[in-house]
Scaffold this motif. Structure first.
Motif, PDB file in Angstrom:
ATOM      1  N   TYR A  95       0.843  -1.206   0.000  1.00 32.57           N
ATOM      2  CA  TYR A  95       0.000   0.000   0.000  1.00 32.57           C
ATOM      3  C   TYR A  95       0.881   1.260   0.000  1.00 32.57           C
ATOM      4  O   TYR A  95       0.675   2.161  -0.813  1.00 32.57           O
ATOM      5  CB  TYR A  95      -0.927  -0.014   1.226  1.00 32.57           C
ATOM      6  CG  TYR A  95      -1.832   1.186   1.295  1.00 32.57           C
ATOM      7  CD1 TYR A  95      -3.086   1.170   0.697  1.00 32.57           C
ATOM      8  CD2 TYR A  95      -1.422   2.358   1.937  1.00 32.57           C
ATOM      9  CE1 TYR A  95      -3.913   2.277   0.735  1.00 32.57           C
ATOM     10  CE2 TYR A  95      -2.239   3.472   1.976  1.00 32.57           C
ATOM     11  CZ  TYR A  95      -3.488   3.428   1.383  1.00 32.57           C
ATOM     12  OH  TYR A  95      -4.300   4.535   1.413  1.00 32.57           O
ATOM     13  N   ILE A 116      -6.425   3.192  -4.711  1.00 33.95           N
ATOM     14  CA  ILE A 116      -5.535   2.031  -4.487  1.00 33.95           C
ATOM     15  C   ILE A 116      -6.374   0.780  -4.242  1.00 33.95           C
ATOM     16  O   ILE A 116      -6.090  -0.293  -4.784  1.00 33.95           O
ATOM     17  CB  ILE A 116      -4.565   2.292  -3.304  1.00 33.95           C
ATOM     18  CG1 ILE A 116      -3.589   3.419  -3.662  1.00 33.95           C
ATOM     19  CG2 ILE A 116      -3.783   1.032  -2.947  1.00 33.95           C
ATOM     20  CD1 ILE A 116      -2.689   3.874  -2.534  1.00 33.95           C
ATOM     21  N   GLU A 117      -7.441   0.937  -3.455  1.00 29.64           N
ATOM     22  CA  GLU A 117      -8.289  -0.232  -3.180  1.00 29.64           C
ATOM     23  C   GLU A 117      -8.955  -0.727  -4.464  1.00 29.64           C
ATOM     24  O   GLU A 117      -9.053  -1.934  -4.703  1.00 29.64           O
ATOM     25  CB  GLU A 117      -9.322   0.104  -2.114  1.00 29.64           C
ATOM     26  CG  GLU A 117      -8.710  -0.073  -0.721  1.00 29.64           C
ATOM     27  CD  GLU A 117      -9.526   0.515   0.398  1.00 29.64           C
ATOM     28  OE1 GLU A 117     -10.669   0.948   0.141  1.00 29.64           O
ATOM     29  OE2 GLU A 117      -9.000   0.547   1.527  1.00 29.64           O
ATOM     30  N   SER A 120      -6.359  -2.391  -6.732  1.00 26.00           N
ATOM     31  CA  SER A 120      -5.901  -3.658  -6.149  1.00 26.00           C
ATOM     32  C   SER A 120      -6.953  -4.750  -6.326  1.00 26.00           C
ATOM     33  O   SER A 120      -6.619  -5.917  -6.504  1.00 26.00           O
ATOM     34  CB  SER A 120      -5.550  -3.484  -4.671  1.00 26.00           C
ATOM     35  OG  SER A 120      -6.719  -3.220  -3.936  1.00 26.00           O
ATOM     36  N   PHE A 125      -4.851  -8.041  -6.171  1.00 23.55           N
ATOM     37  CA  PHE A 125      -3.848  -8.114  -5.098  1.00 23.55           C
ATOM     38  C   PHE A 125      -4.346  -7.408  -3.832  1.00 23.55           C
ATOM     39  O   PHE A 125      -3.555  -7.050  -2.959  1.00 23.55           O
ATOM     40  CB  PHE A 125      -2.471  -7.576  -5.563  1.00 23.55           C
ATOM     41  CG  PHE A 125      -2.405  -6.102  -5.869  1.00 23.55           C
ATOM     42  CD1 PHE A 125      -2.129  -5.180  -4.877  1.00 23.55           C
ATOM     43  CD2 PHE A 125      -2.607  -5.630  -7.164  1.00 23.55           C
ATOM     44  CE1 PHE A 125      -2.055  -3.823  -5.155  1.00 23.55           C
ATOM     45  CE2 PHE A 125      -2.535  -4.285  -7.453  1.00 23.55           C
ATOM     46  CZ  PHE A 125      -2.255  -3.378  -6.443  1.00 23.55           C
ATOM     47  N   ASN A 126      -5.676  -7.262  -3.727  1.00 25.42           N
ATOM     48  CA  ASN A 126      -6.241  -6.541  -2.579  1.00 25.42           C
ATOM     49  C   ASN A 126      -5.958  -7.224  -1.235  1.00 25.42           C
ATOM     50  O   ASN A 126      -5.940  -6.570  -0.207  1.00 25.42           O
ATOM     51  CB  ASN A 126      -7.739  -6.283  -2.761  1.00 25.42           C
ATOM     52  CG  ASN A 126      -8.494  -7.505  -3.213  1.00 25.42           C
ATOM     53  OD1 ASN A 126      -7.953  -8.325  -3.934  1.00 25.42           O
ATOM     54  ND2 ASN A 126      -9.725  -7.645  -2.788  1.00 25.42           N
ATOM     55  N   LEU A 129      -2.298  -5.918   0.255  1.00 30.03           N
ATOM     56  CA  LEU A 129      -1.979  -4.489   0.374  1.00 30.03           C
ATOM     57  C   LEU A 129      -1.086  -4.173   1.571  1.00 30.03           C
ATOM     58  O   LEU A 129      -0.273  -3.256   1.521  1.00 30.03           O
ATOM     59  CB  LEU A 129      -3.262  -3.662   0.468  1.00 30.03           C
ATOM     60  CG  LEU A 129      -3.933  -3.311  -0.862  1.00 30.03           C
ATOM     61  CD1 LEU A 129      -5.234  -2.569  -0.620  1.00 30.03           C
ATOM     62  CD2 LEU A 129      -3.023  -2.479  -1.747  1.00 30.03           C
ATOM     63  N   ILE A 144       1.869  -5.673  -9.103  1.00 28.73           N
ATOM     64  CA  ILE A 144       1.879  -4.494  -8.220  1.00 28.73           C
ATOM     65  C   ILE A 144       2.715  -3.369  -8.850  1.00 28.73           C
ATOM     66  O   ILE A 144       2.330  -2.197  -8.799  1.00 28.73           O
ATOM     67  CB  ILE A 144       2.398  -4.868  -6.811  1.00 28.73           C
ATOM     68  CG1 ILE A 144       1.397  -5.820  -6.148  1.00 28.73           C
ATOM     69  CG2 ILE A 144       2.599  -3.640  -5.949  1.00 28.73           C
ATOM     70  CD1 ILE A 144       1.954  -6.607  -4.995  1.00 28.73           C
ATOM     71  N   ALA A 147       0.562  -1.838 -11.333  1.00 28.54           N
ATOM     72  CA  ALA A 147      -0.424  -0.958 -10.687  1.00 28.54           C
ATOM     73  C   ALA A 147       0.206   0.376 -10.305  1.00 28.54           C
ATOM     74  O   ALA A 147      -0.385   1.443 -10.498  1.00 28.54           O
ATOM     75  CB  ALA A 147      -0.989  -1.644  -9.448  1.00 28.54           C
TER      76      ALA A 147
END
Lengths: 307, 246
Positions: A95, A116-117, A120, A125-126, A129, A144, A147
């Protein structure tokens, strides 16, 4: 069409060896541009020159109309760059890694948490984090990093071999996102995976010996080969010597290869195939395969031309 | 610009957060160990000093603990730029990198200075008042900035880890025993004294010793420190700039 990236007579030497020579090409706004080429051909260097990580020796590079020479920081603020190797702050959580860099790209901290949430979740990939990058698999790290390079919705996204050594699951996660959520951005990616270039780009350039050998859509590339196709003839037993002698003298056969009972070759002339097949039928054959030319085949063709 | 500097400092603190327990422990242990292993035995040797040795040595303990911490925490910093293509692709200017690192060093220096002062105040009752605390930190500031830059310069030339460890030891020995932190400088040869008092770190030390013993600050020495500090800032700024612009 508006150009997003323009190279004009760019040259680059690395340790006194010419890597790129008089390189000129353009990338239109909104395209997904794939740059393929052998290892060490300078693909990563081109991306690094666009993003201002390394300097060119000669020529001019424009990114969205700004010249890299004098508007580097402006250019850096409108691109998203995904390096070839894993580059994380290992002491920051996933995160925080995304948060810090998105803030440096000027994203508002109030909306960033939601963004970000959201990304993800979309990139699966939530659940990681709040993990540290060291504990993650290679594929997850690549996702990631991807992202992190696109979180700020940049105009131009530079992906340096984004799916190299990534398993099919994460590969499809990355490409799905590229195809479905980044339609407005210009995407410039390098790859050694010809299937990725063929399937996910709408423009392909082949870098060879320091310069662009082909640049266009895949269909145009295929057309430029004038019907080049790949043929395989599988004999039931070992390939007869008589057959090898006959086909060795045929100048219309490109890049032929023999392995025990399989004979492979390329040709632009279908009649050649039929003639060879006629000779092959003197022996017992098990199967034949005729395939349209793939990007990899074209690339092999370039290597043959130059060899 | 200010926003980027704030974010870069935040990044450093988030990195530090992961090692917060060890960092806080070492910040506390360092002045304690120096006091126990250097100050206490030496206090039996230097009995003639005014103020008494256990008060006099506090200036050395403050300086060594602060500068050594700043040196260590800055050591890895340049590597983060050198080894990261991604960092170099970000819209951050050299001056933003540079200022953020200086401010981070000053904050860390202030933190270590506070912890050391609290520890020493509890060990040698009331050696420093709040105004002395502020004055000491002010005269130490050029040395903090200088050491932060020195760390960056050393690290940009030497890449091997054993050299890194070796240089840490050398730096600790230098600030402990070459400038009069624990052993009064007048015990060294006079030629050496003439040379060493004009070194930027030793001028900070002499001024802290003066503040603790209620004497006046030598402003000429403070200006020498500031001059050296600016020279080192110039060198390290150029090193960062060369890297950022390759």
């Amino acid at each position: 069409m508006e150009a997003s990236i323009t190279f004009k007579s760019v040259a680059k030497k690395i340790k006194s060896e010419t890597l790129l020579a008089d390189l000129s090409f353009g990338v239109e706004k909104g395209t997904r541009f794939a740059l393929v080429g052998p290892n060490g051909s300078g693909k990563s260097s081109i991306i690094k020159m666009i993003s201002g990580i390394i300097q060119k020796d000669k020529g001019t590079i424009y990114v969205k109309g700004y010249e890299t020479e004098n508007k580097l920081n402006k250019i850096k603020s409108i691109i998203g760059y995904m390096p070839q190797n894993s580059e994380f702050d290992l002491d920051l959580t996933v995160y925080d890694n995304i948060y810090i860099y998105a803030r440096l790209y000027g994203m508002d901290k109030n909306s960033l948490k939601d963004n970000i949430e959201k990304i993800s979740r979309l990139l699966h990939f939530n659940n990681y984090l709040h993990s540290y990058p060291k504990s993650l698999s290679f594929g997850l790290k690549r996702v990631i990093m991807f992202a992190r390079s696109v979180i700020h919705n940049p105009d131009i996204i530079l992906l340096d071999e984004p799916t190299a050594n990534v398993d099919p699951k994460f590969r499809s996660i990355i490409w799905n996102y590229v195809c479905n959520y980044l339609n407005k951005s210009t995407i410039f990616f390098t790859t050694n995976n010809f299937n990725d270039a063929q399937d996910y780009s709408n423009r392909i350039a082949i870098l060879y010996n320091g310069n662009i050998k082909y640049n266009g859509t895949f269909e145009n590339l295929v057309n430029s080969t004038r019907g080049l196709a790949r043929y395989s003839i599988i004999f039931k037993d070992k390939i007869p010597n008589d057959f090898i002698k006959i086909i060795s003298s045929n100048p219309k056969i490109i890049n032929s290869s023999f392995s025990d009972n399989i004979f492979k070759f390329y040709s632009v002339d279908k009649l050649v195939c039929f003639r060879i097949l006629k000779h092959a039928l003197n022996s017992e054959i098990e199967d034949i395969d005729i395939s349209n030319c793939s990007l990899e085949d074209i690339f092999k063709g370039i290597e043959i031309d130059n060899d | 610009m200010i926003e980027n500097i704030k974010i870069l400092i935040l990044r450093e603190f988030l990195i530090l957060k992961k090692q917060s327990f060890s960092f806080f422990s070492l910040s506390f242990i360092l002045p304690c160990f120096i006091y126990i292993f250097f100050a206490v035995p030496f206090s039996k040797v230097f009995t003639e000093l005014k103020p008494i040795y256990s008060i006099w040595v506090c200036s050395g303990i403050l300086l060594v603990s602060v500068l050594f911490t700043v040196y260590l925490l800055n050591f890895n910093w340049i590597k983060k730029i050198y080894n990261s293509n991604f960092m170099n692709s970000l819209p951050i200017t050299t001056i933003e990198y540079f200022i953020s690192q200086l401010l981070f060093s000053i904050i860390i220096g202030l933190f270590q200075f506070t912890v050391s002062a609290l520890v020493l105040n509890s060990l040698s009752v009331g050696f420093i008042s709040f105004s002395q605390f502020l004055k000491c930190f002010f005269v130490l500031l050029p040395s903090i900035i200088l050491v932060s830059n020195l760390s960056l310069i050393v690290n940009s030339f030497f890449k091997k880890e054993y050299i890194f460890n070796f240089s840490n030891c050398l730096f600790f020995l230098f600030i402990s025993f070459s400038i009069g932190s624990f052993i009064p400088i007048n015990l060294y040869p006079s030629e050496y004294i003439n040379f060493v008092i004009y070194l930027p770190i030793s001028s900070s030390l002499i001024n802290i010793q003066n503040i603790i013993s209620f004497q006046t600050i030598f402003f000429n020495m403070l200006f020498i420190s500031i001059f050296y500090c600016l020279v080192f800032c110039f060198i390290s700024y150029n090193i960062i700039d060369r890297k950022v612009h390759n």
